[in-house]
Write an enzyme that holds these catalytic residues in place. Structure first.
Site, PDB file in Angstrom:
ATOM      1  N   ASP A  77       5.781  -0.522  14.792  1.00 46.96           N
ATOM      2  CA  ASP A  77       5.601   0.656  13.943  1.00 46.96           C
ATOM      3  C   ASP A  77       4.340   1.429  14.311  1.00 46.96           C
ATOM      4  O   ASP A  77       3.497   0.946  15.070  1.00 46.96           O
ATOM      5  CB  ASP A  77       5.569   0.255  12.455  1.00 46.96           C
ATOM      6  CG  ASP A  77       4.707  -0.968  12.184  1.00 46.96           C
ATOM      7  OD1 ASP A  77       3.830  -1.276  13.011  1.00 46.96           O
ATOM      8  OD2 ASP A  77       4.899  -1.619  11.143  1.00 46.96           O
ATOM      9  N   ASN A  85       4.347  -7.072  -0.249  1.00 39.88           N
ATOM     10  CA  ASN A  85       5.569  -6.797  -1.009  1.00 39.88           C
ATOM     11  C   ASN A  85       6.793  -7.203  -0.189  1.00 39.88           C
ATOM     12  O   ASN A  85       7.885  -6.713  -0.417  1.00 39.88           O
ATOM     13  CB  ASN A  85       5.643  -5.313  -1.393  1.00 39.88           C
ATOM     14  CG  ASN A  85       5.643  -4.399  -0.178  1.00 39.88           C
ATOM     15  OD1 ASN A  85       5.624  -4.867   0.963  1.00 39.88           O
ATOM     16  ND2 ASN A  85       5.679  -3.100  -0.411  1.00 39.88           N
ATOM     17  N   HIS A 128       7.411  -6.579   2.910  1.00 40.55           N
ATOM     18  CA  HIS A 128       7.904  -5.659   3.938  1.00 40.55           C
ATOM     19  C   HIS A 128       7.755  -6.304   5.308  1.00 40.55           C
ATOM     20  O   HIS A 128       6.945  -7.206   5.514  1.00 40.55           O
ATOM     21  CB  HIS A 128       7.222  -4.287   3.857  1.00 40.55           C
ATOM     22  CG  HIS A 128       5.798  -4.211   4.298  1.00 40.55           C
ATOM     23  ND1 HIS A 128       4.834  -3.533   3.585  1.00 40.55           N
ATOM     24  CD2 HIS A 128       5.139  -4.689   5.385  1.00 40.55           C
ATOM     25  CE1 HIS A 128       3.681  -3.592   4.211  1.00 40.55           C
ATOM     26  NE2 HIS A 128       3.829  -4.298   5.314  1.00 40.55           N
ATOM     27  N   GLU A 139       9.874  -1.028   3.842  1.00 37.96           N
ATOM     28  CA  GLU A 139       9.433  -1.301   2.482  1.00 37.96           C
ATOM     29  C   GLU A 139      10.626  -1.732   1.626  1.00 37.96           C
ATOM     30  O   GLU A 139      11.790  -1.564   2.043  1.00 37.96           O
ATOM     31  CB  GLU A 139       8.810  -0.011   1.897  1.00 37.96           C
ATOM     32  CG  GLU A 139       7.587   0.499   2.661  1.00 37.96           C
ATOM     33  CD  GLU A 139       6.296  -0.240   2.286  1.00 37.96           C
ATOM     34  OE1 GLU A 139       6.343  -1.437   1.919  1.00 37.96           O
ATOM     35  OE2 GLU A 139       5.234   0.400   2.366  1.00 37.96           O
TER      36      GLU A 139
HETATM   37  C1  GLP Z   1       1.199  -3.666   8.047  1.00 42.06           C
HETATM   38  C2  GLP Z   1       2.167  -3.696   9.207  1.00 42.06           C
HETATM   39  C3  GLP Z   1       3.150  -4.830   9.056  1.00 42.06           C
HETATM   40  C4  GLP Z   1       2.417  -6.108   8.772  1.00 42.06           C
HETATM   41  C5  GLP Z   1       1.671  -5.989   7.490  1.00 42.06           C
HETATM   42  C6  GLP Z   1       0.922  -7.251   7.108  1.00 42.06           C
HETATM   43  O1  GLP Z   1       1.697  -3.028   6.933  1.00 42.06           O
HETATM   44  N1  GLP Z   1       2.872  -2.479   9.378  1.00 42.06           N
HETATM   45  O2  GLP Z   1       3.919  -4.943  10.224  1.00 42.06           O
HETATM   46  O3  GLP Z   1       3.312  -7.176   8.684  1.00 42.06           O
HETATM   47  O4  GLP Z   1       0.743  -4.945   7.673  1.00 42.06           O
HETATM   48  O5  GLP Z   1      -0.424  -7.101   7.402  1.00 42.06           O
HETATM   49  P1  GLP Z   1      -1.518  -8.219   7.342  1.00 42.06           P
HETATM   50  O6  GLP Z   1      -1.253  -9.123   8.483  1.00 42.06           O
HETATM   51  O7  GLP Z   1      -2.800  -7.454   7.491  1.00 42.06           O
HETATM   52  O8  GLP Z   1      -1.388  -8.895   6.040  1.00 42.06           O
END
Ligand code: GLP
Length: 245
Positions: free
Chosen positions: A67, A136, A138, A143
């Protein structure tokens, strides 16, 4: 689905790097799906160590990130391309022409999403998709509400996601409201999935993912239908001493 629980985040990161390295050892021209987020910092540290020592080469590999924020240029330090350069790309022999992320500054983001989906297919599809887990539940930026048949597309980020991700932006800068993300169906087409969850903050989303039933309300749960899904978690995320959620 396989769930492996480790004592520490460092062990999880090592295991994830090992899985990626094994994929590349078996197929040097592997197409890797990469992820960002704090969870991945340790994974890329472990990969960078292998790259520096010569134990791993990405010389023939291709990568596609999950992404990217819309509105950020590739040279913006807050964008995911800059994050990947900082954490991994600068340590590796991966051909810059084969390091793919969606262009967050594309004039037509929808067209960019369509192009990106086609580029993955054109590269022969993803051999291994690395994934984090949002609070959440995702995955990528799919989402809650993201359907199982979703493709790479433009999405609007939840306010909770924007506020969590604000930590990765310089003070005073706002988190973009939209992003381009691989869809759930696109992720499910990868030949193998590797989801990493670290820390107590991931306990609730991991539990929701595993308890089911699979539903778009909990996007990560839609991955359970994949025949080759591995989840690597530390005890804090997996739920205490039992070693399993
Ligand atoms: C972002 C990314 C996701 C990732 C999520 C979790 O939103 N787009 O792909 O899984 O963060 O992040 P973290 O590893 O900082 O908890």
């Amino acid at each position: 689905m396989r769930l492996a629980v480790f004592d520490s985040p460092e062990q999880v990161a090592e295991a994830a790097a090992e899985r990626i390295a094994a994929c590349v050892a078996a197929k040097p021209s592997a197409v890797l799906g990469l992820a960002t987020g704090a969870t991945m910092d340790g994974v890329y540290r472990a990969l960078a160590a292998r790259l520096r020592s010569g134990a791993l080469s990405l010389h023939e590999a291709t990568t596609f990130n999950l992404d990217e924020y819309i509105g950020l240029a590739p040279e913006d330090p807050a964008c995911y391309r800059a994050t990947m350069t900082r954490l991994l790309f600068r340590y590796c022999d991966l051909d810059p022409a084969r390091r793919h992320l969606p262009r967050g500054d594309a004039a037509d983001p929808e067209a960019e999403a369509t192009r990106y989906e086609a580029a993955i297919a054109g590269a022969g599809g993803l051999d291994l998709q690395l994934l984090g887990l949002g609070r959440n539940a995702h995955v990528g930026f799919n989402e809650p509400g993201s359907p199982a048949d979703s493709r790479t597309r433009v999405v609007r980020l939840c306010e909770t996601t924007r506020s969590v991700n604000r930590a990765h932006f310089p003070r005073g800068r706002d988190v973009p409201e939209r992003a381009i993300t691989l869809g759930i169906a696109t992720i499910l087409e990868a030949r193998a999935l590797l989801l990493v969850a670290i820390g107590a903050v991931k306990r609730a989303p991991l539990q929701r993912m595993l308890e089911g039933p699979p539903s778009p309300d909990c996007p990560a749960s839609l991955l359970l239908r994949h025949p080759d899904l591995t989840i690597l978690a530390d005890r804090a995320a997996a739920g205490g001493e039992s070693g399993a959620p």
